[in-house]
Design an enzyme around this catalytic site. Structure first.
Site, PDB file in Angstrom:
ATOM      1  CB  SER A  26      -3.447  -3.785  -1.449  1.00 50.60           C
ATOM      2  OG  SER A  26      -2.929  -3.487  -0.388  1.00 50.60           O
ATOM      3  CG  ASN A 113      -8.260  -4.665  10.582  1.00 52.79           C
ATOM      4  OD1 ASN A 113      -7.482  -4.824   9.446  1.00 52.79           O
ATOM      5  ND2 ASN A 113      -8.411  -5.446  11.214  1.00 52.79           N
ATOM      6  CB  SER A 280     -15.028  -0.349 -41.443  1.00 50.84           C
ATOM      7  OG  SER A 280     -14.452  -1.652 -41.862  1.00 50.84           O
ATOM      8  CE  LYS A 286     -20.265  -1.087 -40.863  1.00 45.07           C
ATOM      9  NZ  LYS A 286     -19.859  -2.484 -40.680  1.00 45.07           N
ATOM     10  CD  GLU A 293     -21.205  -1.274 -31.835  1.00 43.65           C
ATOM     11  OE1 GLU A 293     -22.000  -1.821 -32.627  1.00 43.65           O
ATOM     12  OE2 GLU A 293     -19.929  -1.006 -31.941  1.00 43.65           O
ATOM     13  CE  LYS A 328      -7.848  -1.780  -0.219  1.00 43.48           C
ATOM     14  NZ  LYS A 328      -8.697  -2.368   0.598  1.00 43.48           N
TER      15      LYS A 328
HETATM   16  N1  ARG Z   1      -4.263  -3.336   2.659  1.00 43.09           N
HETATM   17  C1  ARG Z   1      -5.345  -3.769   3.840  1.00 43.09           C
HETATM   18  C2  ARG Z   1      -6.548  -3.926   3.100  1.00 43.09           C
HETATM   19  O1  ARG Z   1      -6.868  -3.348   2.102  1.00 43.09           O
HETATM   20  C3  ARG Z   1      -5.220  -3.424   4.981  1.00 43.09           C
HETATM   21  C4  ARG Z   1      -5.598  -3.738   6.068  1.00 43.09           C
HETATM   22  C5  ARG Z   1      -4.704  -4.960   6.589  1.00 43.09           C
HETATM   23  N2  ARG Z   1      -5.334  -5.782   7.797  1.00 43.09           N
HETATM   24  C6  ARG Z   1      -4.823  -6.737   8.369  1.00 43.09           C
HETATM   25  N3  ARG Z   1      -5.250  -7.018   9.405  1.00 43.09           N
HETATM   26  N4  ARG Z   1      -3.953  -7.442   7.677  1.00 43.09           N
HETATM   27  O2  ARG Z   1      -7.628  -4.440   3.665  1.00 43.09           O
END
Ligand code: ARG
Length: 475
Positions: A26, A113, A280, A286, A293, A328
């Site tokens: 991520s 977490n 345009s 135009k 829009e 995210k």
């Molecule tokens: N990159 C993860 C997220 O955005 C972090 C949490 C990862 N937690 C786990 N139990 N693998 O959620």
């Protein structure tokens, strides 16, 4: 051999496959969290020290290093590695490479977490604080426009057919109140976001006597969560922000749609200045309202993100599941687009000119005072409204047939229309359609919601007062 490259690698024989790494990473989108991640870690480590869980020496080593890592990322950016998955592991890796074993102590009493939860809460909290200023500035611009066009006549439409004359300020202020309600929705999302989830650890709370309140105070949250399982599984604060964003974008989209229609050569009752139009590539004449829009189209994308998060959450078991990592993607996209549409809306407002004088003619041609004729007959002669409606409709039909305005109909035609009703109710009706000007129509409107000049002044006072008092509160 255990996979030592991973922070969690202790129990693994080998690392994930290439595609698995690409799926689970991520960092490509959560790198923007580096600032809140480091601030969150500093607050966490300070708390560990004050609770006697971490020595002063280790804590200072960690927080000093985190501050310099922060400065370096600000300056040089961050090199991504798929193997390190996310922003949390990138920063932890840089830290441990730099200060060794003390770096490995940072994650004591914490899980990714609750770490990612605290990061997104803090990031969104501060984003809303910035965007609230933009929204207030849009509302202020709307109010200034209403003041600028004070006293001018505009047309109110239903079914996109001329309905009744209104004051242009009344039309403009109708948008003010929509955005004022969006501000309240933003406040709601803000209150839900102003909460500290750190101290939940993986989901059941850490095996250390942590004090989440210290973290809450250091990071500026209003309160801490009551329940660790709720804290790590909750994405309601994001849903509320997405809903606020979707409704805001819908209002902007509808405003743009009005402007696009009024800007056509058929209506030609507003004009955009060059700053918000484009040409345009083939038709030299135009001048297209592309900016309006595109602002209109952004509502599709923003509402799509709300939908994506709702679909992500539907049927997801509690508490943390990796699906939640994708929150995210939707959140950052919506944040970016909310800033864009708020700035775009303000730019559009400052680059649109209204032509109320042109509408005066349209209103007369569109029989915009027909309701006033009917109401006059009710008020002056106690005719049932349906009969009065019929008389006014017959006058419109004659005007249409003879291709004249409602106030140009001959007295003879009026007399023919009135005759059966005068006979029926045994009255003499004095009706001169020339009396029914659009200005009179507007002034006659009653009640506090109406477009009468007096009520519109009152409305502007209320809007002004609201802007003076309104502010975002973290409670
Ligand atoms: N990159 C993860 C997220 O955005 C972090 C949490 C990862 N937690 C786990 N139990 N693998 O959620």
């Amino acid at each position: 051999m255990a996979d030592k490259s991973k922070i969690w690698g202790g129990r693994f024989q080998s690392g994930p496959s290439g595609i698995a790494e690409r799926i689970s990473e991520s960092i490509s989108f959560d790198h923007v969290l580096y600032d809140v991640d480091i601030r969150g870690s500093i607050a966490h480590v300070n708390m560990l020290e004050r609770c006697g869980i971490l020595s002063e020496e280790s804590s200072h080593k960690i927080t000093d290093a985190l501050r310099s890592i922060h400065a370096e990322i600000e300056q040089n950016g961050l090199e991504f590695s798929w193997a390190l998955e996310d922003i949390h592991m990138h920063i932890e890796k840089i830290l441990t490479d730099r200060i060794g074993d003390d770096g490995k102590r940072m994650h004591t009493g914490r899980s990714r977490n609750d770490q990612v939860a605290v990061d997104t809460h803090l990031y969104l909290k501060e984003t809303i604080e910035g965007q609230s200023g933009l929204l207030l500035s849009v509302m202020k611009t709307i109010l200034e426009m209403a003041e600028k066009y004070r006293g001018k006549i505009w047309a109110g439409y239903t079914h996109l057919q001329i309905a009744q004359p209104v004051l242009l300020s009344h039309y403009i202020l109708s948008w003010f109140w929509k955005f004022a309600r969006d501000f309240q929705l933003m406040q709601f999302a803000y209150s839900e976001t102003c909460q500290n989830p750190l101290g939940a650890a993986a989901m059941g709370g850490p095996n250390y006597p942590v004090d989440p309140d210290m973290v809450r105070e250091e990071l500026g949250f209003g309160k801490s969560y009551e329940n660790s399982m709720d804290a790590v599984s909750n994405r309601d604060y994001q849903l509320s922000y997405h809903f606020f964003a979707s409704r805001l974008s819908l209002h902007i989209s509808r405003f743009c749609e009005d402007m696009i229609i009024y800007n056509t050569s058929e209506f030609a009752t507003i004009r955009f200045s060059d700053a918000v139009t484009t040409g345009s590539s083939i038709m030299p004449q135009k001048k297209n309202p592309d900016i309006a829009e595109i602002l209109r189209s952004k509502s599709a994308r923003i509402t799509g993100n709300l939908n994506s998060l709702m679909m992500n959450l539907k049927g997801l078991p509690t508490t943390y599941n990796r699906d939640l990592q994708d929150d995210k993607v939707y959140l950052f996209d919506t944040i970016k687009n909310v800033t864009l549409i708020l700035e775009g809306m303000k730019e559009l407002l400052t680059n649109v000119i209204f032509f109320p004088d042109k509408l005066q003619k349209n209103l007369e041609a569109g029989f915009g005072t027909a309701t006033d004729v009917a109401d006059y007959l009710v008020a002056g002669y106690h005719l049932p409204f349906r009969d009065a409606h019929h008389i006014s409709g017959a006058i419109v039909a004659i005007a249409e047939q003879k291709k004249v305005f409602i106030n140009q109909i001959s007295p003879a035609d009026i007399a023919t229309i009135l005759k059966p009703f005068e006979d029926k109710y045994n009255i003499k009706i004095n009706l001169n359609p020339a009396e029914f000007t659009v200005e009179k129509s507007v002034s006659r409107r009653g009640g506090s919601l109406s477009t009468s000049p007096e009520m519109v002044e009152r409305q502007m006072d209320k809007a002004r007062k609201l802007l003076e008092e309104i502010r975002l509160t973290c409670f």
